[in-house]
Structures are given as structure tokens and as C-alpha cells.
Scaffold this active site. Structure first.
Site, PDB file in Angstrom:
ATOM      1  N   LYS A  15       5.364   1.721  -3.125  1.00 45.42           N
ATOM      2  CA  LYS A  15       5.288   3.080  -3.696  1.00 45.42           C
ATOM      3  C   LYS A  15       5.516   2.994  -5.186  1.00 45.42           C
ATOM      4  CE  LYS A  15       4.733   7.335  -2.260  1.00 45.42           C
ATOM      5  NZ  LYS A  15       4.042   7.842  -1.054  1.00 45.42           N
ATOM      6  N   LYS A  17       0.859  -1.189   0.000  1.00 52.38           N
ATOM      7  CA  LYS A  17       0.000   0.000   0.000  1.00 52.38           C
ATOM      8  C   LYS A  17       0.884   1.223   0.000  1.00 52.38           C
ATOM      9  CE  LYS A  17      -3.861   2.218   0.279  1.00 52.38           C
ATOM     10  NZ  LYS A  17      -3.455   2.922  -0.967  1.00 52.38           N
ATOM     11  N   THR A  21      -4.474  13.584   5.232  1.00 54.50           N
ATOM     12  CA  THR A  21      -3.053  13.712   5.593  1.00 54.50           C
ATOM     13  C   THR A  21      -2.847  14.992   6.386  1.00 54.50           C
ATOM     14  OG1 THR A  21      -2.567  12.595   3.517  1.00 54.50           O
ATOM     15  CG2 THR A  21      -0.706  13.555   4.707  1.00 54.50           C
ATOM     16  N   SER A  40      -6.794   5.822   3.713  1.00 48.97           N
ATOM     17  CA  SER A  40      -6.835   4.905   2.572  1.00 48.97           C
ATOM     18  C   SER A  40      -7.208   3.503   3.051  1.00 48.97           C
ATOM     19  CB  SER A  40      -5.466   4.842   1.880  1.00 48.97           C
ATOM     20  OG  SER A  40      -5.282   5.944   1.024  1.00 48.97           O
ATOM     21  N   ASN A  54      -2.098  19.207  -1.696  1.00 50.61           N
ATOM     22  CA  ASN A  54      -3.117  18.526  -0.897  1.00 50.61           C
ATOM     23  C   ASN A  54      -2.803  18.563   0.612  1.00 50.61           C
ATOM     24  OD1 ASN A  54      -3.710  15.560   0.397  1.00 50.61           O
ATOM     25  ND2 ASN A  54      -5.457  16.377  -0.722  1.00 50.61           N
ATOM     26  N   GLN A  86       7.187   3.864   3.886  1.00 50.67           N
ATOM     27  CA  GLN A  86       5.783   3.440   3.925  1.00 50.67           C
ATOM     28  C   GLN A  86       5.594   2.164   4.751  1.00 50.67           C
ATOM     29  OE1 GLN A  86       3.844   5.532   1.429  1.00 50.67           O
ATOM     30  NE2 GLN A  86       2.241   5.091   2.904  1.00 50.67           N
ATOM     31  N   GLY A 105      -2.643   8.338  -4.287  1.00 51.42           N
ATOM     32  CA  GLY A 105      -1.961   9.526  -4.782  1.00 51.42           C
ATOM     33  C   GLY A 105      -0.719   9.892  -3.975  1.00 51.42           C
ATOM     34  N   ASP A 106       0.006  10.846  -4.486  1.00 51.39           N
ATOM     35  CA  ASP A 106       1.152  11.474  -3.807  1.00 51.39           C
ATOM     36  C   ASP A 106       1.404  12.747  -4.621  1.00 51.39           C
ATOM     37  OD1 ASP A 106       3.385  10.719  -1.643  1.00 51.39           O
ATOM     38  OD2 ASP A 106       4.443  11.645  -3.309  1.00 51.39           O
TER      39      ASP A 106
HETATM   40  P1  NDP Z   1       0.822  17.907  -4.197  1.00 46.79           P
HETATM   41  O1  NDP Z   1       1.285  17.528  -5.553  1.00 46.79           O
HETATM   42  O2  NDP Z   1      -0.632  18.109  -3.952  1.00 46.79           O
HETATM   43  O3  NDP Z   1       1.582  19.202  -3.689  1.00 46.79           O
HETATM   44  C1  NDP Z   1       2.957  19.238  -3.624  1.00 46.79           C
HETATM   45  C2  NDP Z   1       3.391  20.586  -3.100  1.00 46.79           C
HETATM   46  O4  NDP Z   1       4.771  20.544  -2.799  1.00 46.79           O
HETATM   47  C3  NDP Z   1       3.220  21.698  -4.130  1.00 46.79           C
HETATM   48  O5  NDP Z   1       3.003  22.907  -3.473  1.00 46.79           O
HETATM   49  C4  NDP Z   1       4.571  21.681  -4.825  1.00 46.79           C
HETATM   50  O6  NDP Z   1       4.900  22.902  -5.459  1.00 46.79           O
HETATM   51  C5  NDP Z   1       5.495  21.399  -3.681  1.00 46.79           C
HETATM   52  N1  NDP Z   1       6.692  20.723  -4.192  1.00 46.79           N
HETATM   53  C6  NDP Z   1       6.732  19.561  -4.867  1.00 46.79           C
HETATM   54  N2  NDP Z   1       7.973  19.240  -5.229  1.00 46.79           N
HETATM   55  C7  NDP Z   1       8.730  20.237  -4.788  1.00 46.79           C
HETATM   56  C8  NDP Z   1      10.113  20.499  -4.849  1.00 46.79           C
HETATM   57  N3  NDP Z   1      10.964  19.656  -5.474  1.00 46.79           N
HETATM   58  N4  NDP Z   1      10.562  21.643  -4.237  1.00 46.79           N
HETATM   59  C9  NDP Z   1       9.715  22.473  -3.602  1.00 46.79           C
HETATM   60  N5  NDP Z   1       8.383  22.278  -3.525  1.00 46.79           N
HETATM   61  C10 NDP Z   1       7.913  21.187  -4.112  1.00 46.79           C
HETATM   62  O7  NDP Z   1       1.396  16.745  -3.242  1.00 46.79           O
HETATM   63  P2  NDP Z   1       0.939  16.360  -1.765  1.00 46.79           P
HETATM   64  O8  NDP Z   1       0.477  17.541  -1.018  1.00 46.79           O
HETATM   65  O9  NDP Z   1       0.071  15.165  -1.875  1.00 46.79           O
HETATM   66  O10 NDP Z   1       2.319  15.856  -1.147  1.00 46.79           O
HETATM   67  C11 NDP Z   1       3.190  16.685  -0.402  1.00 46.79           C
HETATM   68  C12 NDP Z   1       4.095  15.834   0.463  1.00 46.79           C
HETATM   69  O11 NDP Z   1       3.299  15.052   1.363  1.00 46.79           O
HETATM   70  C13 NDP Z   1       4.967  14.814  -0.278  1.00 46.79           C
HETATM   71  O12 NDP Z   1       6.186  14.663   0.415  1.00 46.79           O
HETATM   72  C14 NDP Z   1       4.156  13.530  -0.175  1.00 46.79           C
HETATM   73  O13 NDP Z   1       4.973  12.396  -0.303  1.00 46.79           O
HETATM   74  C15 NDP Z   1       3.629  13.670   1.238  1.00 46.79           C
HETATM   75  N6  NDP Z   1       2.454  12.879   1.587  1.00 46.79           N
HETATM   76  C16 NDP Z   1       1.321  12.944   0.840  1.00 46.79           C
HETATM   77  C17 NDP Z   1       0.207  12.211   1.224  1.00 46.79           C
HETATM   78  C18 NDP Z   1      -1.079  12.301   0.494  1.00 46.79           C
HETATM   79  O14 NDP Z   1      -2.052  11.673   0.945  1.00 46.79           O
HETATM   80  N7  NDP Z   1      -1.203  13.057  -0.575  1.00 46.79           N
HETATM   81  C19 NDP Z   1       0.252  11.303   2.384  1.00 46.79           C
HETATM   82  C20 NDP Z   1       1.474  11.370   3.143  1.00 46.79           C
HETATM   83  C21 NDP Z   1       2.528  12.124   2.728  1.00 46.79           C
HETATM   84  P3  NDP Z   1       4.912  22.990  -7.076  1.00 46.79           P
HETATM   85  O15 NDP Z   1       3.476  23.101  -7.459  1.00 46.79           O
HETATM   86  O16 NDP Z   1       5.723  24.191  -7.359  1.00 46.79           O
HETATM   87  O17 NDP Z   1       5.547  21.725  -7.567  1.00 46.79           O
HETATM   88  O1  2IT Z   2       3.048   8.933   1.530  1.00 45.50           O
HETATM   89  C1  2IT Z   2       1.897   8.498   1.723  1.00 45.50           C
HETATM   90  O2  2IT Z   2       1.593   7.942   2.792  1.00 45.50           O
HETATM   91  C2  2IT Z   2       0.901   8.671   0.666  1.00 45.50           C
HETATM   92  N1  2IT Z   2       1.216   9.282  -0.349  1.00 45.50           N
HETATM   93  C3  2IT Z   2      -0.470   8.083   0.823  1.00 45.50           C
HETATM   94  C4  2IT Z   2      -0.455   6.610   0.496  1.00 45.50           C
HETATM   95  C5  2IT Z   2      -1.814   5.954   0.426  1.00 45.50           C
HETATM   96  O3  2IT Z   2      -1.822   4.779   0.048  1.00 45.50           O
HETATM   97  O4  2IT Z   2      -2.830   6.560   0.760  1.00 45.50           O
END
Ligand code: NDP
Ligand code: 2IT
Length: 447
Positions: free
Chosen positions: A128, A92, A211, A379, A242, A113, A167-168
Site C-alpha cells: 500500500k 499489489k 469494488t 486489478s 468510487n 491487503q 487507486g484508493d
Molecule cells: P474516494 O476517494 O472515491 O471516496 C471516499 C469517500 O469516503 C468520500 O465520500 C469521502 O468523503 C469519504 N471519506 C474519506 N475520508 C473520510 C473521513 N475521514 N471521514 C468520513 N468520510 C470520509 O475513495 P474510495 O471510494 O476509493 O474508497 C473508499 C473506501 O473503500 C476506503 O476505505 C478505501 O480504502 C476502500 N477501498 C477502495 C477500493 C477501490 O478500488 N477504490 C478497493 C477496496 C477498498 P469526502 O469527499 O468528504 O472526503
Molecule cells: O484497498 C484496496 O483493495 C484498493 N484500494 C484496491 C487495490 C488495487 O490494487 O486495486
């Protein structure tokens, strides 16, 4: 061999076997170094090569993703799925679309993860996936064709009891929808093969918020331990995707003021509190850059360069963008400005040097695998609802999510105390997450 020697040897093998994959070396180093007192107490883990096994993915899939843009030009990207560990349940973990993606990023995320999913208490293994595809500037049709091509290979490797992606970065509801549609065409099944689906076709309420909400719930528990709360606190949230958006929403609901947010180009500062409705519209609907915010909020400032956000004075920081976005300099600036708590919404956003600064200065520090586990936990709740062919209410899912985050805080806190580093939630999360996986691997024989 001493526990330290054993850990060192395994980390040498990790480096040799995965050359150039720095993010994976960093993630494996952090976890394994935390485990020294556990290995001391449990020599059977060394006797049965648990560490050697846990750092080696069960399966790694790399594939070609050909697709055509709107002008019919052909492109090729690389797709990945790493099925890291299935001791606790089906693999997952999310899928990331970002140009920086290569095998080392997917491996670090898959490795984290395993322990994160273990902490949730739900039956989920670790995996992943992703691609170096860049969704920025692409039309909806281009994103759809890419997602369809990605799933045309991935579908044969996943299944609701085998591997359940989500997603991520760069993968949200739109992409999950396109991938789900293609999976359904290819298999002629309808089941919970992906999480983060649309609410009309099996998605769970609260998954979009989970998250960010979960990160704030975890941080609230840390604050409570010092007799503090979010009420009246000034908060900085990096990113504006997100996780960042829903961290802002929950922190604000709990009485805090979020004064800064960012994207990879720069950050905004709004002394009146960043207006979340504007950010949601700009980022979720219009898919624009964060700098557009200041056109609508004349008192707000935009600064080029995302790293400067850590110079903004705050009580609580929630790094929620990407790995290694918060370095030693950023951490020192936060400490100097009186920050009392940092909870990682992103995966591994703080460099090892930054983590050291926080721990040395008694800043409450919630590492990603504990603090951001609410996303994958919800999830897991989506999978449970899909298995029942039933949906729970928003309140019901939110209540379960909240309880899971409190439980994660408690198990992390207890493990940190029991193994000699009270208050060190990095060690606590790594140890509590690891122990369950290690016990399951032992019980399942040589797997
Ligand atoms: P999104 O794609 O929704 O948003 C990502 C954000 O981070 C954007 O603002 C983006 O800016 C910025 N970003 C991405 N890459 C970079 C970079 N190289 N340098 C600076 N800023 C950057 O992703 P999420 O919000 O889903 O994910 C954010 C973090 O949270 C990640 O580390 C992800 O692994 C983690 N995460 C996500 C989960 C989920 O359920 N979605 C669960 C647990 C962890 P820009 O638009 O300029 O790229
Ligand atoms: O980093 C993370 O935990 C996620 N991007 C969410 C993974 C999931 O299966 O919901």
C-alpha cells in the site's frame, strides 16, 4: 507456548515496534486473534516464526514529495510505499491521498491487503502507498504536478513484476493517469505498472465499478444463505466516492432502494431513493460536496455530521467511506432498526466494538478484506490483460469478478465452519486468507 500466548506476544512486539500506529495495532489484533485455532492445529507456524514475519513489512519506503502550486509557492508532502508481503506475487495495493495519511494508516492497509489479495485466488502479494497530500480544492494542474513528483521517487521501487499500485481514497482515474504518464517518461517503457488506468491505455473494463459491484455480490451471497436477496430491500451506503457509487448502482440493479449516502461533512436522505445520476455528476465530474444534492431534489434531506447515517432505518448497510466510521453506537442503531446484513466496502470501517455488536446479534457481517476484494481482484484481471496485450469485454470481466466474489464467500464460509465459528466471516476471511500466505512462506524457506 499456548497459541493464545504466542499471539499475545507477537501483538506486544507489534505495539512496541510500531509505537502510536493505532490503526495498524487494530488490524493486526483482529487478524491474529482470529488465528488462534489455526496456530493450535499448526504448531509449525510458531516454530518457523510465521506470525513474527507476517507482521513485519518486507520493505518500507518513505520519501519527500516537493511540488509547486498554481501561484508557484513550494510545498512538501510525505510519500509512502509499504511492500508488505510478496509470498503470493508482486506487491499489489492502492495509493491513498488524504491529509490523515501517516505510516500507521499505510501499514494497516498494507497488512489487510496481504490477506485480501490471497482471498482473491490471484497471484498478488500485499502492499500500500500514499501521501498526506489533500487533493480537495486543488486544481487539475496542481494534482498533476503532485502526481508527477510522487512518481519521480516511486518509479524506482515499482515494476509490473515487482509492485503494482492502484487507486484508493483521493486517487482515481485522473491521478492514476498522471502517475502512469510520469512513470512512462522516466522509464521509457509501456506496461501494466499501475491498475485502474484509462480504458484507452491499458485499463480494464469494470475496474471502476469493481469494488462496489463486488461488495454487493458478496453481500448477495450472505443474504442467499438466509433465503434473502436485495430485491425490495432498503439500503444505506456511506461515502459517495468510487466504492459507494458503484455499490449503489449494483444494489439498485438487484432491486434494492438506496436511501442514504454521505461524505465526511454529512449525509443525505432521500425516501424516494438517492438519484445516482445526480450523485455521479456531483462527485465524479463536478467534485462537489454531497449536500449540493438537496438543491436538486427538494424532498431529500441533508444532515450535518457523517455518523448520523447509521440512524437511518435500513435492511442492509454498506459502509464505504473510511476506517472506523461505524462505531458501537452506530452498530446498535442499525440492529435496533432491523438491519440484517452489513458488508464493508471500505477498509476496516467498523470499529472492533461495532463488529462485536453485529456478531452478537446475528447480523450477517462481511468484513472488508472479503467484501471489498473485488477491486483488487479486477486489478489482477487488468494485470492479466496487460500481460496478454489484450482486453476482455465488460461481460467477461464482470463474470470473472462475480465468480471470484462467490468463491471468496465460499472459502470464507468454509473456513469459519471448519475452525469452529460458523457464520463468523471475520474469522473465516482471516483464516482462509492467512493459510495460503503462511503455506507459501513455509515453502519459500526463511523469507
Ligand atoms: P474516494 O476517494 O472515491 O471516496 C471516499 C469517500 O469516503 C468520500 O465520500 C469521502 O468523503 C469519504 N471519506 C474519506 N475520508 C473520510 C473521513 N475521514 N471521514 C468520513 N468520510 C470520509 O475513495 P474510495 O471510494 O476509493 O474508497 C473508499 C473506501 O473503500 C476506503 O476505505 C478505501 O480504502 C476502500 N477501498 C477502495 C477500493 C477501490 O478500488 N477504490 C478497493 C477496496 C477498498 P469526502 O469527499 O468528504 O472526503
Ligand atoms: O484497498 C484496496 O483493495 C484498493 N484500494 C484496491 C487495490 C488495487 O490494487 O486495486
Amino acid at each position: 507456548m499456548s497459541a493464545i500466548g504466542y499471539v499475545k506476544n507477537v501483538l506486544e512486539v507489534v505495539k512496541k515496534r510500531n509505537p502510536g500506529e493505532e490503526e495498524f495495532h487494530q488490524a493486526a489484533g483482529e487478524v491474529l486473534e482470529s488465528l488462534v485455532p489455526v496456530i493450535d492445529e499448526h504448531p509449525e507456524f510458531e516454530d518457523t516464526a510465521i506470525l513474527e514475519r507476517i507482521v513485519e513489512p518486507e520493505r518500507q519506503i518513505i520519501f519527500r514529495v516537493p511540488w509547486q502550486d498554481d501561484k508557484s509557492k513550494m510545498h512538501v508532502n510525505r510519500g509512502f510505499r509499504i511492500q508488505f508481503n510478496s509470498a503470493l506475487g508482486p506487491y499489489k495495493g492502492g495509493i491513498r491521498f488524504h491529509p490523515s495519511v501517516y505510516i500507521g494508516i499505510i501499514k494497516f492497509l498494507g497488512f489487510e491487503q496481504i490477506f485480501k489479495n490471497s482471498l482473491t485466488g490471484l497471484m498478488m502479494g500485499g502492499g500500500k502507498g500514499g501521501s498526506d497530500f489533500d487533493p480537495k480544492g486543488k486544481s487539475d494542474s496542481e494534482v498533476m504536478r503532485f502526481c508527477q513528483s510522487f512518481m519521480t521517487e516511486l518509479y524506482r521501487h515499482i515494476g509490473s513484476d515487482t509492485d503494482v499500485p492502484a487507486g484508493d481514497i483521493g486517487v482515481g482515474g485522473r491521478e492514476v493517469g498522471y502517475m502512469f504518464g510520469q512513470w512512462k517518461r522516466l522509464t521509457n517503457f509501456f506496461n501494466g505498472i499501475l491498475t485502474g488506468k484509462g480504458l484507452d491505455f491499458g485499463g480494464s473494463l469494470v475496474r471502476v465499478e469493481a469494488t462496489g459491484y463486488g461488495c454487493v455480490y458478496f453481500c448477495e451471497e450472505m443474504l442467499k444463505s438466509k433465503g434473502e436477496s436485495f430485491e425490495g430491500k432498503t439500503v444505506v451506503v456511506s461515502g459517495s466516492g468510487n466504492v459507494a457509487i458503484y455499490s449503489h448502482e449494483k444494489a439498485t440493479q438487484l432491486g434494492a432502494k438506496v436511501v442514504a449516502m454521505s461524505d465526511s461533512s454529512g449525509f443525505i436522505y432521500d425516501q424516494d431513493g438517492v438519484n445516482l445520476d445526480t450523485v455521479k455528476r456531483l462527485k465524479e465530474i463536478e467534485r462537489k460536496r454531497i449536500k449540493e444534492y438537496v438543491k436538486e431534489h427538494k424532498l431529500a434531506e441533508y444532515h450535518e455530521g457523517s455518523g448520523g447515517i447509521w440512524d437511518v432505518k435500513c435492511d442492509v448497510a454498506l459502509p464505504s467511506a473510511t476506517q472506523n466510521e461505524l462505531d458501537e453506537k452506530g452498530a446498535l442503531a442499525l440492529v435496533k432498526n432491523g438491519c440484517i446484513a452489513v458488508a464493508e466496502g471500505a477498509n476496516m470501517p467498523s470499529t472492533p466494538e461495532a463488529v462485536e455488536v453485529f456478531l452478537k446479534n446475528n447480523v450477517l457481517f462481511g468484513p472488508g478484506k472479503a467484501a471489498n476484494a473485488g477491486g483488487v481482484a479486477t486489478s489482477g484481471l487488468e494485470m492479466a490483460q496487460n500481460s496478454q496485450r489484450f482486453s476482455w469485454s465488460f461481460e467477461e470481466v464482470d463474470k470473472k469478478l462475480h465468480q471470484i466474489m462467490v468463491d471468496i464467500y465460499n472459502s470464507t464460509n468454509e473456513a469459519a465452519q471448519k475452525y469452529g465459528t460458523p457464520g463468523n466471516f471475520v474469522n473465516g476471511a482471516n483464516i482462509a486468507g492467512f493459510l495460503k500466505v503462511a503455506r507459501a512462506m513455509m515453502a519459500q524457506g526463511l523469507v
